[in-house]
Each structure stands twice: as C-alpha cells, then as structure tokens.
Scaffold this active site. Sequence first.
Site, PDB file in Angstrom:
ATOM      1  CE  LYS A  57      -1.180  -3.764  10.551  1.00 43.98           C
ATOM      2  NZ  LYS A  57      -0.839  -5.044  10.666  1.00 43.98           N
TER       3      LYS A  57
ATOM      4  CD  GLU B   3       7.514  -3.507  -2.548  1.00 47.80           C
ATOM      5  OE1 GLU B   3       6.745  -4.180  -3.421  1.00 47.80           O
ATOM      6  OE2 GLU B   3       8.121  -4.224  -1.743  1.00 47.80           O
TER       7      GLU B   3
ATOM      8  CB  CYS C 292       5.291  -7.926  -4.930  1.00 46.23           C
ATOM      9  SG  CYS C 292       6.730  -7.197  -3.860  1.00 46.23           S
TER      10      CYS C 292
ATOM     11  CD  GLU D  26       1.092  -9.476  -6.640  1.00 43.81           C
ATOM     12  OE1 GLU D  26       0.235  -8.716  -5.977  1.00 43.81           O
ATOM     13  OE2 GLU D  26       2.524  -8.898  -6.408  1.00 43.81           O
TER      14      GLU D  26
HETATM   15  P1  ADP Z   1      -1.526  -9.359   1.748  1.00 45.41           P
HETATM   16  O1  ADP Z   1      -2.336  -9.630   0.519  1.00 45.41           O
HETATM   17  O2  ADP Z   1       0.102  -9.276   1.473  1.00 45.41           O
HETATM   18  O3  ADP Z   1      -1.891  -9.675   2.940  1.00 45.41           O
HETATM   19  P2  ADP Z   1      -2.508  -6.578   2.520  1.00 45.41           P
HETATM   20  O4  ADP Z   1      -2.313  -5.546   1.740  1.00 45.41           O
HETATM   21  O5  ADP Z   1      -3.817  -7.295   2.898  1.00 45.41           O
HETATM   22  O6  ADP Z   1      -1.552  -7.434   1.708  1.00 45.41           O
HETATM   23  O7  ADP Z   1      -1.540  -6.657   4.017  1.00 45.41           O
HETATM   24  C1  ADP Z   1      -0.381  -6.199   4.149  1.00 45.41           C
HETATM   25  C2  ADP Z   1      -0.265  -5.381   5.371  1.00 45.41           C
HETATM   26  O8  ADP Z   1      -1.371  -4.275   5.470  1.00 45.41           O
HETATM   27  C3  ADP Z   1      -0.414  -6.264   6.779  1.00 45.41           C
HETATM   28  O9  ADP Z   1       0.393  -5.719   7.831  1.00 45.41           O
HETATM   29  C4  ADP Z   1      -2.042  -5.976   6.957  1.00 45.41           C
HETATM   30  O10 ADP Z   1      -2.336  -6.213   8.265  1.00 45.41           O
HETATM   31  C5  ADP Z   1      -2.300  -4.441   6.517  1.00 45.41           C
HETATM   32  N1  ADP Z   1      -3.524  -4.170   6.194  1.00 45.41           N
HETATM   33  C6  ADP Z   1      -4.468  -4.749   5.477  1.00 45.41           C
HETATM   34  N2  ADP Z   1      -5.442  -4.088   5.261  1.00 45.41           N
HETATM   35  C7  ADP Z   1      -5.361  -2.750   6.024  1.00 45.41           C
HETATM   36  C8  ADP Z   1      -6.048  -1.494   6.451  1.00 45.41           C
HETATM   37  N3  ADP Z   1      -7.457  -1.663   6.102  1.00 45.41           N
HETATM   38  N4  ADP Z   1      -5.545  -0.860   7.024  1.00 45.41           N
HETATM   39  C9  ADP Z   1      -4.309  -0.959   7.396  1.00 45.41           C
HETATM   40  N5  ADP Z   1      -3.415  -1.774   7.242  1.00 45.41           N
HETATM   41  C10 ADP Z   1      -4.077  -2.894   6.589  1.00 45.41           C
END
Ligand code: ADP
Length: 488
Positions: free
Chosen positions: A178, A254, A289, A390
């Site tokens: 995903k 990570e 990061c 960050e």
């Molecule tokens: P960023 O701030 O880099 O966007 P996120 O942690 O929000 O960091 O997103 C990183 C990945 O995690 C993306 O693929 C996002 O769609 C996914 N993501 C965000 N929230 C969720 C969640 N609740 N469950 C699963 N995947 C998530």
Amino acid sequence: MSVVKDVPKQLLINGQWVDAKSGKTFEVPNPATGEAVAAVADGGAEDARSAIRSAHEAFKSWSRTSPIERSRYLEKAFKLMSDRRDELGQLITFENGKPVEEAKKEVAFAVGYFDWFAGEARRIYGELIPSNVATRRLWMIRQPVGVVAAITPWNFPATMITRKIAPALAAGCTVVLKPAEQTPLTALAIAKILQDVGLPPGVLNVVTNLYPEEIGQEFLVNPLVRKVAFTGSTEVGKLLMRGAADQLKRVSLELGGNAPFIVFEDADFDAAVEGAVGIKYLRVAGQSCICANRIYVHESIADRFTQAFVEKVKAIKVGSGFEPDVIVGPLINKDTLDKVSGLVQAAVKQGAKVATGGGPLKEGAFAKGYFYAPTVLLNVTDDMGVSREEIFGPVAPILTFQTEQEVVERANKTNYGLASYLFTKDLGRVFRIAEALEYGLVGVNDAAGYTHETPFGGFKESGLGREGGKEGIDEYTEVKSIVVNLPK
Ligand code: ADP
C-alpha cells in the site's frame, strides 16, 4: 505527460489490473501546481482482502522456488527498472515534486536494492549446530515469514518500495503493497516492471487508496498477513505496532528522525558546509527522515560557518522540479507547508533570527504550489520546536556548542535516533562520538546517508528492525531449529 499515461491506474491483484470494488478513484495532485496529474483506483478493505488472499495463494509456490530463481527475477527487475529510469524520474517529479535530476538519482539508488538483494537471496544461510548428544543432530534454517504487508511513504516513492519488496521477494515472501496516497503512480510503475519481468501472479499485489486507515486495519486484523513493514511517521508506526500486537505479527518500522549535524573546530570546513547544505536541502527539500534537523557548530567557527552556509543557501534555486537548475521543489502539501511555517514563526517569536528565507513563497509561479523559501535560523536553542520536532522542510536551525561532552548530550536529548553526522579530523573524537551517539546511522565526515550494503534503521522511537545490508533480509525470515535423533 505520456509517462503518466503509460502507468496502470488500477489495483494489481493476482496478476490482474482491476478497479476498486467500489469503483471509486482518487486524484493525485502535482505539488508544484496543485493540479491533478491522474486518477487512480481507491481501494478498500475488500480489495485488500482479495490482495492478501492472492498473496497467500502465491506464497505456497513462491516460497518453494530456489533462491537462484528468485534472484533472477530481481536481476531482471534491476535491469528493466534501470532502463526506465528517466520515465520513472519524471513520474516522481509529477507526483512528489522533487527536481527531476534528483528524482532520477533516487531511481538509480532504488534499483540498487534489487541488485543487492538478488545477491543476498543466495546467502540466506542456516547453521549446523554442534550437538549436546552424540546421537542427535541440530540445525537451523531460515524460512520466509509469509505474506508481507508493506506500507510506504511519499518522500522516496521508489526507494521505500524497493527497500522492502526486494528483500521480501528474495526471502521467498509474497507482498501486498500500500503506497502513500500522494505517490501511487511510482508504485504502480514499479509493479508493472515486476509484472513485465514475469513475476508470477500474486507474488506482488498493490492496493492504492486515499484514506489509509481502512486498508491498514485490514493488514492488522487479517491473520494471513504475517508481517507489516512500514516506513512513515512515528505516530502511525506506534499505531501499527499496537494493532499488530493482537496477532503478534512481525513488524519492522522505519520512523521519524531528528538528526544532529555536528561541526567541530578542526573539521574540513568546506566539506562540512557542503555536507550540511546537501543533507538539509538536496533531499526532497528537507522532507527526509535523515535530513539534518539541528546543526551544531563549535562556537569558535560559528560565524565563519554561518556566513559560508547562508551564502550557499541564498544561491539555491526554488521552483517546479521540471525547471532547469532547480534544487528545492515544492513541499508535498499544504499541511506540510503550514507545519514548517508554524515552526519557524514560533522560533522567531522565541528569539531566533532569520538569516535568509523565513516564509512560504506565494508570488507568480509559486502561487498554486506549496513552496517554502530555503531558510537559515540563528540564535536557536534546544527547547524551540524547530530543534525538538522533525522539521520536514528546507529550514536549517544553527546552534552553537563549546565542548564535546556537551554537544553529545544535547544531540542525544531526543526520543528520535535515526541519523546523525559529525565533522572532525580528530581520530580519537571520531570513535568517542560515533560510539556515544544514540543513532542507527552516524556519518563521519560524510553526509551522503546510508547505502545498500549497510543496515539502516533507528534507535529509540525512530523504529524497529533494519533495512538493507545482510540484516535487511533477516527481517523477512523466521528462524527454525530442527532437532534430529539418529536412528539406532
Ligand atoms: P507522512 O507524514 O510521511 O505522510 P504517515 O505515517 O502519515 O507519514 O504516512 C506514511 C504511510 O503510512 C503512507 O502510506 C500512509 O498512507 C500510511 N498511513 C497513514 N496513516 C495510516 C494508518 N492509520 N494505517 C495504515 N497506514 C497509514
């Protein structure tokens, strides 16, 4: 935009490109203009379930292929993805915004994981263990963990994917990916490459969607998923780890960082300035990061360093990633732009001084995108938000220090522990500080970051597990001990 046109926009499930069950799609915006680049399938829990089932079926045969056979697929993927480097680079610029030359460099790095793990596939060694009983034999083997759910971010839309799927496939796992909602096209293009090299159906599946929670939840509750491999924010990483606890799924995470960049008085001055500019501004406009988050400069050279650094930052060209000579492209979206603006405004209120930049760029060609001026902040203290959080943007806070012990303590005073950097020519100091820094990566007179050959990952709240290196493949295997009594 033919590079966009050529990319599949559907979900990849069991080797077929299919629409989401709901029939829904979502638009992918170009962060430099805010305009939609393409619409891709908006999958949901049901689609994720189909993808997981297909990965589970495919696992039965894929996990039994020989390592060399899996290695050959990865070698072919390396070759084909290298051939498509320019198209992929442009695709990344369309959806992520980073300058196209930088994007092509990312692709060149990303394919390296296919290359590295094509080799590692053939070195998943077990052990024959000396036995405690003369008539008994003990051995250990490593087996693929099973179906892997991979969740990846938008900042390195190619690398974050290959760094997970290459070791997973090499180990004999199958994958449901995903990708981030901001950058699904790069993921789909990589999936197409694997399809084009003949990877059997179901070994790699991709479900794109706009709201990640639903698919994320399916990954956690579906018992066929044995491991979740995630790169993203610490907040979401913790949420996934909590969710994985119910079925004790394997996780590797990570997560965020807050990298200190320490410059001693005896450092190679030009290399330190160059390194600081590179690791702050040349990686997705600071949205990485491992970007320098706090630049600590010894007080005896602080004025000279600041002057040279600011001069270089002022020369950085900002703009759409497709414009020639642009170094800093747009930030990914409005939320990120607002967060960066807020951190700078708060720092200024607390006494920080803006040496250059200091705000969003809104005029002319910048009007529709999410551009922020490359910024240098002086008079920064450790308690300001820009030091503690960050930043994820092109903002460099400069702090000064007096002693080695003091700077190490200050550098370690964070819950993060991903990357750190120090510049000095003193060999004793190199070892003292490299060993004392509580970070998974220490760059000594080096600001290039990690490589395929080294294990990469975080201390503390920056993560769990390692990617790359020989450790990177261990994360996708289970260790099995086999005890055999010899027949009498
Ligand atoms: P960023 O701030 O880099 O966007 P996120 O942690 O929000 O960091 O997103 C990183 C990945 O995690 C993306 O693929 C996002 O769609 C996914 N993501 C965000 N929230 C969720 C969640 N609740 N469950 C699963 N995947 C998530």
